[in-house]
Write an enzyme that holds these catalytic residues in place. Structure first.
Site, PDB file in Angstrom:
ATOM      1  N   LYS A 193       0.846  -1.208   0.000  1.00 54.13           N
ATOM      2  CA  LYS A 193       0.000   0.000   0.000  1.00 54.13           C
ATOM      3  C   LYS A 193       0.871   1.243   0.000  1.00 54.13           C
ATOM      4  O   LYS A 193       2.024   1.239   0.449  1.00 54.13           O
ATOM      5  CB  LYS A 193      -0.967   0.026   1.198  1.00 54.13           C
ATOM      6  CG  LYS A 193      -0.310   0.111   2.592  1.00 54.13           C
ATOM      7  CD  LYS A 193      -0.008   1.513   3.083  1.00 54.13           C
ATOM      8  CE  LYS A 193       0.485   1.494   4.528  1.00 54.13           C
ATOM      9  NZ  LYS A 193       1.557   2.442   4.818  1.00 54.13           N
ATOM     10  N   PRO A 253       9.489  -4.781   0.140  1.00 49.33           N
ATOM     11  CA  PRO A 253      10.484  -4.604   1.204  1.00 49.33           C
ATOM     12  C   PRO A 253       9.817  -4.575   2.588  1.00 49.33           C
ATOM     13  O   PRO A 253       8.686  -4.125   2.722  1.00 49.33           O
ATOM     14  CB  PRO A 253      11.123  -3.253   0.883  1.00 49.33           C
ATOM     15  CG  PRO A 253      10.676  -2.870  -0.475  1.00 49.33           C
ATOM     16  CD  PRO A 253       9.479  -3.674  -0.827  1.00 49.33           C
ATOM     17  N   VAL A 254      10.580  -5.055   3.567  1.00 50.27           N
ATOM     18  CA  VAL A 254      10.061  -5.200   4.931  1.00 50.27           C
ATOM     19  C   VAL A 254      10.306  -3.923   5.737  1.00 50.27           C
ATOM     20  O   VAL A 254      11.309  -3.236   5.512  1.00 50.27           O
ATOM     21  CB  VAL A 254      10.775  -6.400   5.600  1.00 50.27           C
ATOM     22  CG1 VAL A 254      10.391  -6.544   7.048  1.00 50.27           C
ATOM     23  CG2 VAL A 254      10.447  -7.674   4.835  1.00 50.27           C
ATOM     24  N   ALA A 255       9.398  -3.599   6.658  1.00 47.23           N
ATOM     25  CA  ALA A 255       9.530  -2.422   7.535  1.00 47.23           C
ATOM     26  C   ALA A 255       9.825  -1.172   6.720  1.00 47.23           C
ATOM     27  O   ALA A 255      10.732  -0.405   6.998  1.00 47.23           O
ATOM     28  CB  ALA A 255      10.614  -2.642   8.594  1.00 47.23           C
ATOM     29  N   ALA A 256       9.032  -0.985   5.656  1.00 44.72           N
ATOM     30  CA  ALA A 256       9.332   0.045   4.667  1.00 44.72           C
ATOM     31  C   ALA A 256       8.265   1.124   4.579  1.00 44.72           C
ATOM     32  O   ALA A 256       8.404   2.073   3.817  1.00 44.72           O
ATOM     33  CB  ALA A 256       9.502  -0.613   3.297  1.00 44.72           C
ATOM     34  N   GLY A 257       7.147   0.962   5.308  1.00 44.12           N
ATOM     35  CA  GLY A 257       6.027   1.896   5.152  1.00 44.12           C
ATOM     36  C   GLY A 257       5.092   1.465   4.034  1.00 44.12           C
ATOM     37  O   GLY A 257       4.227   2.217   3.609  1.00 44.12           O
ATOM     38  N   GLY A 283       3.741  -4.436   3.892  1.00 49.70           N
ATOM     39  CA  GLY A 283       3.833  -5.788   3.323  1.00 49.70           C
ATOM     40  C   GLY A 283       3.408  -6.868   4.312  1.00 49.70           C
ATOM     41  O   GLY A 283       2.657  -7.776   3.961  1.00 49.70           O
ATOM     42  N   GLY A 284       3.870  -6.759   5.544  1.00 48.57           N
ATOM     43  CA  GLY A 284       3.527  -7.766   6.557  1.00 48.57           C
ATOM     44  C   GLY A 284       2.028  -7.784   6.840  1.00 48.57           C
ATOM     45  O   GLY A 284       1.418  -8.850   6.997  1.00 48.57           O
ATOM     46  N   SER A 285       1.416  -6.599   6.873  1.00 51.30           N
ATOM     47  CA  SER A 285      -0.033  -6.514   7.121  1.00 51.30           C
ATOM     48  C   SER A 285      -0.804  -7.102   5.946  1.00 51.30           C
ATOM     49  O   SER A 285      -1.824  -7.768   6.123  1.00 51.30           O
ATOM     50  CB  SER A 285      -0.460  -5.061   7.313  1.00 51.30           C
ATOM     51  OG  SER A 285       0.222  -4.506   8.415  1.00 51.30           O
ATOM     52  N   ASP A 306      -2.924  -2.006  10.087  1.00 51.29           N
ATOM     53  CA  ASP A 306      -3.108  -1.842   8.635  1.00 51.29           C
ATOM     54  C   ASP A 306      -3.833  -3.020   7.990  1.00 51.29           C
ATOM     55  O   ASP A 306      -4.134  -2.975   6.794  1.00 51.29           O
ATOM     56  CB  ASP A 306      -1.741  -1.690   7.938  1.00 51.29           C
ATOM     57  CG  ASP A 306      -1.157  -0.300   8.123  1.00 51.29           C
ATOM     58  OD1 ASP A 306      -1.922   0.640   8.396  1.00 51.29           O
ATOM     59  OD2 ASP A 306       0.074  -0.166   7.988  1.00 51.29           O
TER      60      ASP A 306
HETATM   61  O1  C5P Z   1      -0.566  -2.099  14.704  1.00 50.14           O
HETATM   62  P1  C5P Z   1       0.858  -2.069  14.291  1.00 50.14           P
HETATM   63  O2  C5P Z   1       1.630  -3.246  14.829  1.00 50.14           O
HETATM   64  O3  C5P Z   1       1.032  -1.894  12.823  1.00 50.14           O
HETATM   65  O4  C5P Z   1       1.497  -0.752  14.948  1.00 50.14           O
HETATM   66  C1  C5P Z   1       2.878  -0.600  15.177  1.00 50.14           C
HETATM   67  C2  C5P Z   1       3.103   0.572  16.133  1.00 50.14           C
HETATM   68  O5  C5P Z   1       2.808   1.800  15.469  1.00 50.14           O
HETATM   69  C3  C5P Z   1       2.196   0.562  17.355  1.00 50.14           C
HETATM   70  O6  C5P Z   1       2.798  -0.145  18.405  1.00 50.14           O
HETATM   71  C4  C5P Z   1       2.070   2.041  17.684  1.00 50.14           C
HETATM   72  O7  C5P Z   1       3.174   2.470  18.424  1.00 50.14           O
HETATM   73  C5  C5P Z   1       2.152   2.714  16.327  1.00 50.14           C
HETATM   74  N1  C5P Z   1       0.840   3.058  15.770  1.00 50.14           N
HETATM   75  C6  C5P Z   1       0.123   4.124  16.298  1.00 50.14           C
HETATM   76  N2  C5P Z   1      -1.107   4.458  15.765  1.00 50.14           N
HETATM   77  C7  C5P Z   1      -1.608   3.769  14.717  1.00 50.14           C
HETATM   78  C8  C5P Z   1      -0.894   2.678  14.146  1.00 50.14           C
HETATM   79  C9  C5P Z   1       0.332   2.358  14.703  1.00 50.14           C
HETATM   80  O8  C5P Z   1       0.565   4.762  17.243  1.00 50.14           O
HETATM   81  N3  C5P Z   1      -2.794   4.123  14.210  1.00 50.14           N
END
Ligand code: C5P
Length: 329
Positions: free
Chosen positions: A18, A108-112, A115-117, A150
């Protein structure tokens, strides 16, 4: 009906990446998460997940990279977490059907790029199909939200407005006509979503100058999409959209060299450069896939001849892709 274990082929699902076209942080919740107002778009860039009811005593997951090279499955825990939550929701009949899974990673992983979601959402839907099980849409949605913020977005399968922590997903009208081209550049640098939100909370230089402007841009984009936007219209709005991410400053504070890279890319390509989610992926929007492909070649050449410097220990990921406008289901 054929029992699931006697089916011929595995269930196969694509798990798209995304892009955040906007990302407004509109509040902080008691549980530590943040309230968002974000327009998210699925990309053609996707992982591929296949699964079948296996013969063994427990689930297995093999993960391979784009060239088929084996990857450490322990680093892709969103798939087993989604399977565990889905199995719990389905009940006992799923316990008797262990899954043999294979994940081909392209994103790519942990990229914004989530992908994992997306892998997790694909795993949820594929497992239901493999088990021949049903869950009501509301229940699927709850399972998805338990796995990650996500994940619910990917159940809807198109451009959507995402609110709350990520659990409120409103599908939006697809881009009209040709899909917009997108250039993606992901430096090989660690970046943490939690860290970017913490940086945002800490304020200082990371605080957006006007806390309401990103939300207004996001609301405006929602209205414009509803009225019908073409790829060229979206590309024309890239300047406003590239500024409409409240996590930019915090993300750039986390990754040394990211801001310089964004400015260098802007100079090289002559178009606005945005950040997806909490980064470090940078994007540029184009009216067509072909134009994104031309941009990709320019960026690859500039990296090779060192006219732009990309932070990170390994090679960056650079690709041209498209926004998947339509619903997948
Ligand atoms: O839910 P997810 O594991 O993707 O979120 C990772 C981290 O990002 C959460 O632990 C939180 O610190 C932060 N987050 C947030 N608000 C969101 C989504 C994520 O603060 N709406």
């Amino acid at each position: 009906m054929t029992p699931p274990q006697d089916r011929l082929g595995p269930v196969i699902r694509l798990a798209p990446a995304k892009l955040n076209l906007t990302l407004a942080v509109v509040g902080r919740r008691g549980d530590g998460f943040h309230e968002l107002h974000s327009v998210m778009a699925p990309l053609a860039l996707a992982d591929r997940l296949s699964m079948a009811v296996g013969a063994g005593p427990r689930d297995t997951l093999h993960v391979v990279g784009p060239g088929g090279e084996p990857l450490d499955a322990a680093a892709y825990d969103s798939v087993p977490r989604a399977i565990a939550e889905t199995r719990r929701a389905v009940g006992r009949r799923a316990d008797a059907m262990p899954l043999a899974m294979r994940l081909e990673k392209r994103i790519p992983v942990a990229a914004g790029l989530a992908g994992g979601s997306s892998d997790a959402a694909a795993a949820l839907l594929a497992a239901l199909e493999a088990w021949d099980a049903e869950l009501e849409p509301a229940e699927r949605h709850e399972v998805a939200a338990r796995v990650g913020s996500d994940v619910p977005f990917f159940l809807a399968g198109g451009i959507a407005l995402v609110r709350g922590r990520g659990e409120h997903v409103t599908p939006l009208r697809a881009i009209v006509g040709e899909p917009p081209g997108v250039l993606i550049l992901t430096p090989d640098t660690p970046s943490s979503t939690a860290g970017a939100f913490a940086g945002f909370d800490a304020g200082g230089p990371a605080a957006p100058s006007d806390p309401r402007s990103t939300r207004l841009t996001s609301e405006h984009l929602v209205a414009e999409l509803a009225a019908g936007l073409q790829a060229v219209d979206l590309a024309n709005r890239a300047g406003v959209l590239a500024a409409a991410n409240d996590l930019i400053a915090a993300a750039e504070a986390q990754v040394p060299g990211l801001r310089a890279l964004r400015l260098a890319l802007r100079r090289l390509l002559g178009v606005p450069i945005g950040l997806s989610g909490s980064g470090p992926t940078l994007w540029a929007l184009y009216p067509s896939a072909d134009e994104a492909l031309i941009a990709e070649r320019r960026v690859v050449t500039a990296i090779e001849d060192r006219s732009i410097v990309v932070p990170g220990s390994g090679a960056p990921f650079v690709t041209a892709t498209t926004i998947e406008g339509g619903s997948r289901r």
